[in-house]
Design a protein around this motif. Structure first.
Motif, PDB file in Angstrom:
ATOM      1  N   LYS A  53      19.138  -4.752  -0.179  1.00  0.00           N
ATOM      2  CA  LYS A  53      20.304  -3.929   0.133  1.00  0.00           C
ATOM      3  C   LYS A  53      20.337  -3.630   1.632  1.00  0.00           C
ATOM      4  CE  LYS A  53      19.972  -1.510  -4.280  1.00  0.00           C
ATOM      5  NZ  LYS A  53      19.702  -0.207  -4.900  1.00  0.00           N
ATOM      6  N   LEU A  54      21.516  -3.400   2.147  1.00  0.00           N
ATOM      7  CA  LEU A  54      21.667  -3.009   3.546  1.00  0.00           C
ATOM      8  C   LEU A  54      20.885  -1.724   3.820  1.00  0.00           C
ATOM      9  CD1 LEU A  54      22.895  -3.393   6.324  1.00  0.00           C
ATOM     10  CD2 LEU A  54      24.957  -2.234   5.508  1.00  0.00           C
ATOM     11  N   GLU A  55      20.793  -0.873   2.809  1.00  0.00           N
ATOM     12  CA  GLU A  55      20.057   0.384   2.951  1.00  0.00           C
ATOM     13  C   GLU A  55      18.593   0.132   3.344  1.00  0.00           C
ATOM     14  OE1 GLU A  55      19.120   4.454   0.398  1.00  0.00           O
ATOM     15  OE2 GLU A  55      19.934   2.704  -0.632  1.00  0.00           O
ATOM     16  N   TYR A  56      17.996  -0.969   2.879  1.00  0.00           N
ATOM     17  CA  TYR A  56      16.614  -1.278   3.226  1.00  0.00           C
ATOM     18  C   TYR A  56      16.480  -1.467   4.739  1.00  0.00           C
ATOM     19  CZ  TYR A  56      16.040  -2.608  -1.757  1.00  0.00           C
ATOM     20  OH  TYR A  56      16.002  -2.646  -3.132  1.00  0.00           O
ATOM     21  N   THR A  57      17.442  -2.188   5.301  1.00  0.00           N
ATOM     22  CA  THR A  57      17.419  -2.420   6.742  1.00  0.00           C
ATOM     23  C   THR A  57      17.581  -1.111   7.498  1.00  0.00           C
ATOM     24  OG1 THR A  57      18.353  -4.629   6.422  1.00  0.00           O
ATOM     25  CG2 THR A  57      18.515  -3.703   8.634  1.00  0.00           C
ATOM     26  N   ASP A  58      18.492  -0.272   7.030  1.00  0.00           N
ATOM     27  CA  ASP A  58      18.697   1.019   7.676  1.00  0.00           C
ATOM     28  C   ASP A  58      17.432   1.874   7.621  1.00  0.00           C
ATOM     29  OD1 ASP A  58      21.326   0.255   8.159  1.00  0.00           O
ATOM     30  OD2 ASP A  58      22.139   1.401   6.462  1.00  0.00           O
ATOM     31  N   LEU A  59      16.777   1.889   6.464  1.00  0.00           N
ATOM     32  CA  LEU A  59      15.543   2.665   6.320  1.00  0.00           C
ATOM     33  C   LEU A  59      14.426   2.086   7.183  1.00  0.00           C
ATOM     34  CD1 LEU A  59      15.660   3.433   2.500  1.00  0.00           C
ATOM     35  CD2 LEU A  59      15.827   5.097   4.373  1.00  0.00           C
ATOM     36  N   HIS A  60      14.356   0.771   7.245  1.00  0.00           N
ATOM     37  CA  HIS A  60      13.345   0.131   8.088  1.00  0.00           C
ATOM     38  C   HIS A  60      13.560   0.507   9.552  1.00  0.00           C
ATOM     39  CE1 HIS A  60      11.690  -3.372  10.405  1.00  0.00           C
ATOM     40  NE2 HIS A  60      10.624  -2.904   9.791  1.00  0.00           N
ATOM     41  N   GLU A  61      14.794   0.475   9.998  1.00  0.00           N
ATOM     42  CA  GLU A  61      15.089   0.841  11.383  1.00  0.00           C
ATOM     43  C   GLU A  61      14.744   2.306  11.647  1.00  0.00           C
ATOM     44  OE1 GLU A  61      19.169  -0.320  11.969  1.00  0.00           O
ATOM     45  OE2 GLU A  61      18.651  -2.460  12.016  1.00  0.00           O
ATOM     46  N   GLU A  62      15.032   3.167  10.687  1.00  0.00           N
ATOM     47  CA  GLU A  62      14.699   4.592  10.830  1.00  0.00           C
ATOM     48  C   GLU A  62      13.177   4.774  10.910  1.00  0.00           C
ATOM     49  OE1 GLU A  62      15.164   8.720   8.273  1.00  0.00           O
ATOM     50  OE2 GLU A  62      16.579   7.089   7.862  1.00  0.00           O
ATOM     51  N   PHE A  63      12.447   4.063  10.054  1.00  0.00           N
ATOM     52  CA  PHE A  63      10.989   4.135  10.070  1.00  0.00           C
ATOM     53  C   PHE A  63      10.453   3.654  11.416  1.00  0.00           C
ATOM     54  CE2 PHE A  63       6.822   2.204   9.521  1.00  0.00           C
ATOM     55  CZ  PHE A  63       6.122   3.235   8.936  1.00  0.00           C
ATOM     56  N   CYS A  64      10.978   2.531  11.903  1.00  0.00           N
ATOM     57  CA  CYS A  64      10.527   1.996  13.188  1.00  0.00           C
ATOM     58  C   CYS A  64      10.777   2.988  14.321  1.00  0.00           C
ATOM     59  CB  CYS A  64      11.203   0.662  13.487  1.00  0.00           C
ATOM     60  SG  CYS A  64      10.595  -0.694  12.471  1.00  0.00           S
ATOM     61  N   ARG A  65      11.934   3.640  14.300  1.00  0.00           N
ATOM     62  CA  ARG A  65      12.229   4.638  15.344  1.00  0.00           C
ATOM     63  C   ARG A  65      11.234   5.794  15.292  1.00  0.00           C
ATOM     64  NH1 ARG A  65      17.540   3.388  13.912  1.00  0.00           N
ATOM     65  NH2 ARG A  65      17.706   5.227  12.583  1.00  0.00           N
ATOM     66  N   LEU A  66      10.934   6.272  14.090  1.00  0.00           N
ATOM     67  CA  LEU A  66       9.968   7.356  13.923  1.00  0.00           C
ATOM     68  C   LEU A  66       8.597   6.932  14.464  1.00  0.00           C
ATOM     69  CD1 LEU A  66       9.196  10.129  12.559  1.00  0.00           C
ATOM     70  CD2 LEU A  66       8.704   8.796  10.507  1.00  0.00           C
ATOM     71  N   PHE A  67       8.173   5.751  14.081  1.00  0.00           N
ATOM     72  CA  PHE A  67       6.885   5.210  14.508  1.00  0.00           C
ATOM     73  C   PHE A  67       6.858   4.991  16.018  1.00  0.00           C
ATOM     74  CE2 PHE A  67       3.991   1.693  15.275  1.00  0.00           C
ATOM     75  CZ  PHE A  67       2.855   2.114  14.620  1.00  0.00           C
ATOM     76  N   GLU A  68       7.888   4.325  16.534  1.00  0.00           N
ATOM     77  CA  GLU A  68       7.931   4.000  17.962  1.00  0.00           C
ATOM     78  C   GLU A  68       8.023   5.240  18.828  1.00  0.00           C
ATOM     79  OE1 GLU A  68      11.154   1.199  18.180  1.00  0.00           O
ATOM     80  OE2 GLU A  68       9.964  -0.372  17.209  1.00  0.00           O
ATOM     81  N   LYS A  69       8.709   6.272  18.347  1.00  0.00           N
ATOM     82  CA  LYS A  69       8.815   7.529  19.105  1.00  0.00           C
ATOM     83  C   LYS A  69       7.430   8.125  19.348  1.00  0.00           C
ATOM     84  CE  LYS A  69      10.896  12.116  18.876  1.00  0.00           C
ATOM     85  NZ  LYS A  69      11.711  13.032  18.068  1.00  0.00           N
ATOM     86  N   LYS A  70       6.611   8.141  18.309  1.00  0.00           N
ATOM     87  CA  LYS A  70       5.264   8.706  18.432  1.00  0.00           C
ATOM     88  C   LYS A  70       4.395   7.849  19.343  1.00  0.00           C
ATOM     89  CE  LYS A  70       1.633  11.208  17.355  1.00  0.00           C
ATOM     90  NZ  LYS A  70       1.512  12.623  17.682  1.00  0.00           N
ATOM     91  N   ILE A  71       4.402   6.540  19.122  1.00  0.00           N
ATOM     92  CA  ILE A  71       3.562   5.650  19.926  1.00  0.00           C
ATOM     93  C   ILE A  71       4.001   5.678  21.386  1.00  0.00           C
ATOM     94  CG2 ILE A  71       2.827   3.254  20.245  1.00  0.00           C
ATOM     95  CD1 ILE A  71       1.637   4.750  17.746  1.00  0.00           C
ATOM     96  N   THR A  72       5.305   5.688  21.622  1.00  0.00           N
ATOM     97  CA  THR A  72       5.816   5.759  22.997  1.00  0.00           C
ATOM     98  C   THR A  72       5.359   7.050  23.673  1.00  0.00           C
ATOM     99  OG1 THR A  72       7.719   4.382  22.470  1.00  0.00           O
ATOM    100  CG2 THR A  72       7.915   5.793  24.418  1.00  0.00           C
ATOM    101  N   ALA A  73       5.394   8.156  22.956  1.00  0.00           N
ATOM    102  CA  ALA A  73       4.944   9.432  23.524  1.00  0.00           C
ATOM    103  C   ALA A  73       3.465   9.375  23.898  1.00  0.00           C
ATOM    104  CB  ALA A  73       5.200  10.566  22.538  1.00  0.00           C
ATOM    105  N   VAL A  74       2.650   8.775  23.039  1.00  0.00           N
ATOM    106  CA  VAL A  74       1.213   8.650  23.326  1.00  0.00           C
ATOM    107  C   VAL A  74       1.008   7.820  24.590  1.00  0.00           C
ATOM    108  CG1 VAL A  74      -0.955   7.634  22.483  1.00  0.00           C
ATOM    109  CG2 VAL A  74       0.491   8.956  20.926  1.00  0.00           C
ATOM    110  N   ILE A  75       1.738   6.725  24.702  1.00  0.00           N
ATOM    111  CA  ILE A  75       1.613   5.834  25.862  1.00  0.00           C
ATOM    112  C   ILE A  75       2.073   6.544  27.136  1.00  0.00           C
ATOM    113  CG2 ILE A  75       2.527   3.718  26.905  1.00  0.00           C
ATOM    114  CD1 ILE A  75       2.690   2.614  23.959  1.00  0.00           C
ATOM    115  N   GLU A  76       3.255   7.136  27.082  1.00  0.00           N
ATOM    116  CA  GLU A  76       3.817   7.770  28.279  1.00  0.00           C
ATOM    117  C   GLU A  76       3.050   9.012  28.690  1.00  0.00           C
ATOM    118  OE1 GLU A  76       7.989   8.117  27.353  1.00  0.00           O
ATOM    119  OE2 GLU A  76       8.345   5.992  27.819  1.00  0.00           O
ATOM    120  N   ASP A  77       2.431   9.705  27.726  1.00  0.00           N
ATOM    121  CA  ASP A  77       1.595  10.865  28.057  1.00  0.00           C
ATOM    122  C   ASP A  77       0.389  10.468  28.898  1.00  0.00           C
ATOM    123  OD1 ASP A  77       3.266  12.609  26.723  1.00  0.00           O
ATOM    124  OD2 ASP A  77       1.948  12.874  24.983  1.00  0.00           O
TER     125      ASP A  77
END
Length: 132
Positions: A53-77
């Motif tokens: 379903k298209l919803e799977y892609t949307d959820l995957h993108e949301e998960f990636c954003r959540l994950f990437e936000k945290k990892i990016t913060a760790v890197i930039e800190d």
């Protein structure tokens, strides 16, 4: 005289270690990811041969954003850019620095954002939640 001090670790190594600690040891972050997945796993059909379903892609993108936000913060800190982090990680994983764990870290990061693995994980969580 007669002794050598250990060479200073480049900041990039500290970044790699910090990201690795975040992935494997940050209980709060891991609980946040687990909770996010548990709350959304019911959206996934158990039929593995079924159409995605298209919803799977949307959820995957949301998960990636959540994950990437945290990892990016760790890197930039730690004063690094995401690009510098990836360059350092891939160089270390290629064996230039003789580290073992960077290859594993690279595989874990890649697997975390892999769509097919995400769907399989979410279906597994739903299966476990429904007892099937």
């Amino acid at each position: 005289r007669g002794y050598r001090s250990a060479p200073a670790m480049p900041a990039a190594e500290d970044v790699l270690e910090a990201v690795q600690r975040t992935l494997f040891e940050d209980e709060e972050f891991n609980a946040q990811l687990e909770s996010w997945c548990q709350e959304r796993c019911q959206a996934f059909d158990l039929d593995e041969d079924g159409e995605h379903k298209l919803e799977y892609t949307d959820l995957h993108e949301e998960f990636c954003r959540l994950f990437e936000k945290k990892i990016t913060a760790v890197i930039e800190d730690r004063g690094q850019s995401v690009e510098e982090f990836w360059q350092r990680l891939t160089k270390a994983a290629d064996g230039d620095q003789g580290f073992f764990s960077e290859g594993l870290l690279l595989q874990c990061l890649a697997a975390t954002v892999n769509y097919d693995m995400f769907v399989a994980t979410m279906r597994g969580l739903r299966r476990n939640a429904s007892g099937k």
